[in-house]
Design an enzyme around this catalytic site. Sequence first.
Site, PDB file in Angstrom:
ATOM      1  N   PRO A 165       0.832  -1.203   0.000  1.00  0.00           N
ATOM      2  CA  PRO A 165       0.000   0.000   0.000  1.00  0.00           C
ATOM      3  C   PRO A 165       0.875   1.264   0.000  1.00  0.00           C
ATOM      4  CG  PRO A 165      -0.609  -1.489   1.799  1.00  0.00           C
ATOM      5  CD  PRO A 165       0.590  -2.075   1.158  1.00  0.00           C
ATOM      6  N   VAL A 166       0.470   2.260  -0.803  1.00  0.00           N
ATOM      7  CA  VAL A 166       1.265   3.492  -0.931  1.00  0.00           C
ATOM      8  C   VAL A 166       1.016   4.390   0.286  1.00  0.00           C
ATOM      9  CG1 VAL A 166       1.593   5.556  -2.369  1.00  0.00           C
ATOM     10  CG2 VAL A 166       1.216   3.335  -3.436  1.00  0.00           C
ATOM     11  N   ALA A 212       1.680   4.099   3.320  1.00  0.00           N
ATOM     12  CA  ALA A 212       1.171   3.407   4.499  1.00  0.00           C
ATOM     13  C   ALA A 212       2.293   3.097   5.486  1.00  0.00           C
ATOM     14  CB  ALA A 212       0.464   2.121   4.082  1.00  0.00           C
ATOM     15  N   GLY A 213       3.493   3.597   5.219  1.00  0.00           N
ATOM     16  CA  GLY A 213       4.608   3.339   6.134  1.00  0.00           C
ATOM     17  C   GLY A 213       5.224   1.967   5.927  1.00  0.00           C
ATOM     18  N   LEU A 214       4.902   1.317   4.798  1.00  0.00           N
ATOM     19  CA  LEU A 214       5.445  -0.024   4.540  1.00  0.00           C
ATOM     20  C   LEU A 214       6.580   0.003   3.518  1.00  0.00           C
ATOM     21  CD1 LEU A 214       2.122  -2.072   4.521  1.00  0.00           C
ATOM     22  CD2 LEU A 214       3.975  -2.327   6.156  1.00  0.00           C
ATOM     23  N   GLY A 215       7.065   1.194   3.215  1.00  0.00           N
ATOM     24  CA  GLY A 215       8.256   1.293   2.358  1.00  0.00           C
ATOM     25  C   GLY A 215       7.978   1.123   0.882  1.00  0.00           C
ATOM     26  N   ASP A 226      14.918   2.475   5.948  1.00  0.00           N
ATOM     27  CA  ASP A 226      13.907   1.852   5.085  1.00  0.00           C
ATOM     28  C   ASP A 226      14.557   1.212   3.855  1.00  0.00           C
ATOM     29  OD1 ASP A 226      12.222   2.956   6.907  1.00  0.00           O
ATOM     30  OD2 ASP A 226      11.089   4.197   5.514  1.00  0.00           O
TER      31      ASP A 226
HETATM   32  C1  MEV Z   1      10.276   6.060   8.612  1.00  0.00           C
HETATM   33  O1  MEV Z   1       9.968   4.732   8.171  1.00  0.00           O
HETATM   34  C2  MEV Z   1      11.236   6.008   9.765  1.00  0.00           C
HETATM   35  C3  MEV Z   1      11.651   7.351  10.341  1.00  0.00           C
HETATM   36  O2  MEV Z   1      12.511   7.063  11.438  1.00  0.00           O
HETATM   37  C4  MEV Z   1      12.352   8.199   9.327  1.00  0.00           C
HETATM   38  C5  MEV Z   1      13.715   7.670   8.936  1.00  0.00           C
HETATM   39  O3  MEV Z   1      14.328   6.897   9.686  1.00  0.00           O
HETATM   40  O4  MEV Z   1      14.198   8.094   7.885  1.00  0.00           O
HETATM   41  C6  MEV Z   1      10.455   8.112  10.884  1.00  0.00           C
END
Ligand code: MEV
Length: 317
Positions: free
Chosen positions: A102-103, A105-108, A153
């Site tokens: 998913p875009v 969504a914090g899943l890279g 990430d």
């Molecule tokens: C983002 O997935 C993680 C953060 O720590 C940003 C980063 O490390 O670049 C919020």
Amino acid sequence: MPATTATAPGKIILFGEHAVVYGQPALAVPVPAVRARAVVSPAPDLPRGEIRITAPAVALENAPWHGLPPDHPLAKAIALTLEAVNATPPPALRLRLSSTIPVAAGLGSGAAVTVALARALSAFLGHPLDNASVNVIAYEVEKIHHGTPSGIDNTVITYAQPVYFVRGQPLRTLTVRRPFTVVIADSGIPAPTAEAVSDVRRAAQAEPERFQALFAAVGRVVEAAYQAITHGTPEALGPLMDENHALLQQMGVSCPTLDRLVATAREAGAEGAKLSGGGRGGNIIALAPANAPEAAQAIARALESAGAARTIIARIG
Ligand code: MEV
């Protein structure tokens, strides 16, 4: 030249987000249940140097790469890959990108697309890049997405292994002595990672002592989690997740929806839960009890009833 395909997994941060930008360690793991895919094929109908991109997630259909602005993540990923393999101009080719990640969504999803693209394109051109070179390209493209990324990430996605990550230090993989299960729940709110990272920076500049103490406290949680994972005592991770979430709340990167999902997960039997990634949206993760495999399903169902857009049950290790 035959078509060349490469894929890359999604990721979650288990512990240490935000503090990792300031030199503290963090732990992250790949999520192979969701993947980005790049397919490069020859385009004998097009002149040399022409690359056409199809990427439905960003509404590109047979789009010429020269038509994209140079700071477009896909244009940058292509340019850096061609430069790395010394292939300018490249033979005419078509690049098809797709992803089940998913875009926003914090899943890279962004980093995974770059990694898959750099691998498929370099292999198609006869010079498959090694992980270190792919990681450098993915980090450069991450800067477009996130301004000042720590690099965690792109690193976990490139190496597709659990990592203990410290900004600027050589990669350390993480040996998971006893597997454990986490439930990932997407809040459905797009994760404004760049904004959250820059808000933390501003707040840390305004209150340096308080924030240094918060970052150091996160660092201690990460070290304890590292011990638990490598020594095979994952049950210790639940309270550490709770502690990490409280520290992230104090940094100002949680939000009522994430807090509600974290509380729901705990009420449904999770041994601990926290936001994962940049916060203010994106995901939470919850630790399922080790001795009750069906508990992960119950936690996932409770999170969906509480409004999670989707859940993934991920076995770590
Ligand atoms: C983002 O997935 C993680 C953060 O720590 C940003 C980063 O490390 O670049 C919020």
